[in-house]
Design an enzyme around this catalytic site. Structure first.
Site, PDB file in Angstrom:
ATOM      1  N   CYS A  52       0.836  -1.210   0.000  1.00 26.91           N
ATOM      2  CA  CYS A  52       0.000   0.000   0.000  1.00 26.91           C
ATOM      3  C   CYS A  52       0.871   1.261   0.000  1.00 26.91           C
ATOM      4  CB  CYS A  52      -0.920  -0.018   1.215  1.00 26.91           C
ATOM      5  SG  CYS A  52      -2.035   1.395   1.268  1.00 26.91           S
ATOM      6  N   CYS A  56       0.598   5.002   6.778  1.00 25.98           N
ATOM      7  CA  CYS A  56       0.012   4.870   8.118  1.00 25.98           C
ATOM      8  C   CYS A  56       1.028   4.214   9.058  1.00 25.98           C
ATOM      9  CB  CYS A  56      -1.258   4.037   8.053  1.00 25.98           C
ATOM     10  SG  CYS A  56      -2.375   4.573   6.727  1.00 25.98           S
ATOM     11  N   CYS A  59       0.698   0.519  10.306  1.00 24.22           N
ATOM     12  CA  CYS A  59       0.263  -0.560   9.405  1.00 24.22           C
ATOM     13  C   CYS A  59       1.420  -1.307   8.744  1.00 24.22           C
ATOM     14  CB  CYS A  59      -0.663   0.012   8.339  1.00 24.22           C
ATOM     15  SG  CYS A  59      -1.387  -1.285   7.307  1.00 24.22           S
ATOM     16  N   CYS A  96     -16.315  -9.079   6.261  1.00 20.35           N
ATOM     17  CA  CYS A  96     -15.652  -7.791   6.004  1.00 20.35           C
ATOM     18  C   CYS A  96     -14.411  -8.011   5.160  1.00 20.35           C
ATOM     19  CB  CYS A  96     -15.217  -7.142   7.314  1.00 20.35           C
ATOM     20  SG  CYS A  96     -16.539  -6.975   8.496  1.00 20.35           S
ATOM     21  N   CYS A 127     -19.332  -6.123   4.268  1.00 18.80           N
ATOM     22  CA  CYS A 127     -18.617  -4.890   4.599  1.00 18.80           C
ATOM     23  C   CYS A 127     -17.357  -4.858   3.748  1.00 18.80           C
ATOM     24  CB  CYS A 127     -18.261  -4.879   6.087  1.00 18.80           C
ATOM     25  SG  CYS A 127     -17.323  -3.423   6.574  1.00 18.80           S
ATOM     26  N   CYS A 187     -19.129   2.315   8.990  1.00 16.43           N
ATOM     27  CA  CYS A 187     -18.352   1.702  10.067  1.00 16.43           C
ATOM     28  C   CYS A 187     -17.108   2.575  10.211  1.00 16.43           C
ATOM     29  CB  CYS A 187     -17.975   0.276   9.686  1.00 16.43           C
ATOM     30  SG  CYS A 187     -16.795  -0.481  10.824  1.00 16.43           S
ATOM     31  N   ARG A 265     -17.419  -2.015  18.459  1.00 18.82           N
ATOM     32  CA  ARG A 265     -16.724  -3.283  18.204  1.00 18.82           C
ATOM     33  C   ARG A 265     -15.355  -3.324  18.856  1.00 18.82           C
ATOM     34  NH1 ARG A 265     -17.034  -3.538  13.037  1.00 18.82           N
ATOM     35  NH2 ARG A 265     -19.087  -4.457  13.284  1.00 18.82           N
TER      36      ARG A 265
HETATM   37  N1  SAM Z   1      -6.583   0.491   3.317  1.00 16.99           N
HETATM   38  C1  SAM Z   1      -7.858   0.768   3.860  1.00 16.99           C
HETATM   39  C2  SAM Z   1      -7.858   1.936   4.801  1.00 16.99           C
HETATM   40  O1  SAM Z   1      -6.867   2.180   5.458  1.00 16.99           O
HETATM   41  O2  SAM Z   1      -8.887   2.595   4.891  1.00 16.99           O
HETATM   42  C3  SAM Z   1      -8.479  -0.430   4.551  1.00 16.99           C
HETATM   43  C4  SAM Z   1      -7.677  -1.402   5.366  1.00 16.99           C
HETATM   44  S1  SAM Z   1      -6.940  -0.782   6.855  1.00 16.99           S
HETATM   45  C5  SAM Z   1      -5.857  -2.108   7.292  1.00 16.99           C
HETATM   46  C6  SAM Z   1      -8.258  -0.786   8.040  1.00 16.99           C
HETATM   47  C7  SAM Z   1      -7.988  -0.307   9.437  1.00 16.99           C
HETATM   48  O3  SAM Z   1      -7.270  -1.284  10.166  1.00 16.99           O
HETATM   49  C8  SAM Z   1      -7.160   0.940   9.636  1.00 16.99           C
HETATM   50  O4  SAM Z   1      -7.890   2.105   9.451  1.00 16.99           O
HETATM   51  C9  SAM Z   1      -6.738   0.806  11.100  1.00 16.99           C
HETATM   52  O5  SAM Z   1      -7.670   1.438  11.939  1.00 16.99           O
HETATM   53  C10 SAM Z   1      -6.747  -0.700  11.331  1.00 16.99           C
HETATM   54  N2  SAM Z   1      -5.384  -1.207  11.567  1.00 16.99           N
HETATM   55  C11 SAM Z   1      -4.430  -1.393  10.638  1.00 16.99           C
HETATM   56  N3  SAM Z   1      -3.293  -1.858  11.211  1.00 16.99           N
HETATM   57  C12 SAM Z   1      -3.537  -1.951  12.536  1.00 16.99           C
HETATM   58  C13 SAM Z   1      -2.739  -2.357  13.656  1.00 16.99           C
HETATM   59  N4  SAM Z   1      -1.472  -2.726  13.535  1.00 16.99           N
HETATM   60  N5  SAM Z   1      -3.309  -2.336  14.884  1.00 16.99           N
HETATM   61  C14 SAM Z   1      -4.602  -1.937  15.021  1.00 16.99           C
HETATM   62  N6  SAM Z   1      -5.389  -1.552  14.005  1.00 16.99           N
HETATM   63  C15 SAM Z   1      -4.869  -1.546  12.774  1.00 16.99           C
HETATM   64 FE1  SF4 Z   2      -2.739   1.228   3.427  1.00 12.39          FE
HETATM   65 FE2  SF4 Z   2      -2.546   0.106   5.820  1.00 12.39          FE
HETATM   66 FE3  SF4 Z   2      -2.962   2.708   5.619  1.00 12.39          FE
HETATM   67 FE4  SF4 Z   2      -4.937   0.989   4.919  1.00 12.39          FE
HETATM   68  S1  SF4 Z   2      -4.090   1.278   6.962  1.00 12.39           S
HETATM   69  S2  SF4 Z   2      -4.249   2.820   3.829  1.00 12.39           S
HETATM   70  S3  SF4 Z   2      -3.677  -0.686   4.108  1.00 12.39           S
HETATM   71  S4  SF4 Z   2      -1.130   1.612   4.926  1.00 12.39           S
END
Ligand code: SAM
Ligand code: SF4
Ligand code: DTB
Length: 330
Positions: A52, A56, A59, A96, A127, A187, A265
């Site tokens: 990606c 973030c 992530c 989801c 979802c 959500c 949740r």
């Molecule tokens: N890429 C899309 C986005 O960011 O909107 C969807 C997938 S993203 C992995 C969905 C959510 O997972 C993120 O917004 C975050 O809140 C949560 N998330 C991701 N990595 C995480 C982690 N290491 N611990 C807790 N929550 C996490």
């Molecule tokens: Fe990409 Fe992870 Fe951020 Fe979702 S949370 S936009 S998968 S980097």
């Protein structure tokens, strides 16, 4: 009338309540709007993992993280439907599907639409979480019958830029608006335990509770610290930054009080949470979880451990018609 005019001071005052008083109030609100012993279950599937472009800090699917996670292409529709059938069999009522995208490309949409249609035909709620959406993409998903779209604000508006630099808090709100306008349930939640302050947690709940309409579903994640991500490494170096369990329960309770009708949740982070902390979260108004032994890419508690916990607490599964391992544990 559900309030959407909460002030930060009011929310801060809720956080400050003596713990027993806070949980009592949250449980009282919870009982006015929800069955106190019922917990809804959703199952996650990563339909497109890793690679990606967003940064973030939490992530492991970001190209900016050094986690060695293998990037994959979008899964086949058939394989997705097989996983959904299994989730249904295990008692989950919502499937989801998550993709590690900044936003879906138009060429991806036909397959996404087919996934939504197929899962719905199996009698499960759907979802998707695919990143930012245009109005047109949101309308396509609504047309396909998508029930929920997950798009988190993740933290307070002030902290957002410290966690993610490749997009803005406002862009998040824009997508949420497109989803709302298309008539899809929202959500939206975030992550605690990213080294934020109490003030950030107040700002985070405030941003959710003052949206024009509350999200139908509010995931409260506890950071899953992954080595090689900015925040995972930060937490490994400063263990004291880990969120205190009681503070986590307080966040759940304040979400419940300020957004009485929403499903709250208990999301990522349950694997390393004690039964007692989870029990407190359910008392404080959490009424939904992710099932199975995998979230998107990291571990989850697994159905056996959850069955045992539910039996211990006398909780039952809400919705869904499939047979379930939870009964076997009684
Ligand atoms: N890429 C899309 C986005 O960011 O909107 C969807 C997938 S993203 C992995 C969905 C959510 O997972 C993120 O917004 C975050 O809140 C949560 N998330 C991701 N990595 C995480 C982690 N290491 N611990 C807790 N929550 C996490
Ligand atoms: Fe990409 Fe992870 Fe951020 Fe979702 S949370 S936009 S998968 S980097
Ligand atoms: C949400 O708030 N939590 C879920 C879901 N929405 C998509 C995802 C949690 C992901 C945790 C890290 C992982 O397993 O990759």
């Amino acid at each position: 009338m559900t309030r959407t005019d909460w002030t930060r001071d009011e929310i801060a005052a809720l956080f400050d309540l003596p713990f027993g008083e806070l949980v009592f109030r949250a449980q009282t609100v919870h009982r006015e709007h929800h069955a106190p012993d019922q917990v809804q279950m959703s199952t996650l599937l990563s339909i497109k993992t890793g690679g990606c472009p967003e940064d973030c800090g939490y992530c492991n699917q970001s190209v900016h993280a050094e986690t060695g996670l293998k990037a994959t292409k979008l899964m086949d529709v058939r394989a997705v439907l097989q996983a959904a059938a299994q989730a249904k069999d295990n008692g989950s009522s919502r499937f989801c599907m998550g993709a590690a995208w900044r936003n879906p490309k138009d060429r991806d949409m036909p397959a996404i639409v087919e996934m939504v249609r197929g899962v719905r035909q199996m009698g499960m709620e759907t979802c998707m979480t695919l990143g930012m959406l245009t109005e047109k993409q949101a309308a396509m998903l609504a047309d396909a019958g998508l029930d929920y779209y997950n798009h988190n604000i993740d933290t307070s508006p002030e902290r957002y830029g410290d966690v993610i630099t490749t997009r803005s808090f406002e862009e998040r709100l824009d997508t949420l608006e497109h989803v709302r306008e298309a008539g899809i349930n929202v959500c939206c939640g975030g992550i605690v335990g990213m080294g934020e302050t109490r003030g950030d947690r107040v700002g985070f709940i405030h941003a959710l509770a003052t949206l024009p309409r509350h999200p139908e579903s509010v995931p409260v994640n506890a950071l899953v610290p992954v080595k090689g991500t900015v925040l995972g490494d930060m937490l490994a170096d400063t263990p004291l930054a880990k969120i205190d369990d009681i503070e986590f329960v307080r966040t759940v309770a304040v979400a419940r009080i300020t957004m009485p009708e929403s499903m709250v949740r208990l999301s990522a982070g349950r694997e390393s949470m004690s039964d007692s902390t989870q029990a407190l979260c359910f008392m404080a108004g959490a009424n939904s979880i992710f099932t199975g032994d995998r979230l998107l890419t990291t571990g989850n508690r697994g159905d056996d451990a959850d069955a045992a916990l539910f039996a211990k607490l006398g909780l039952t599964r809400a919705g869904g018609e499939a047979k379930i391992a939870f009964e076997a544990a009684e």
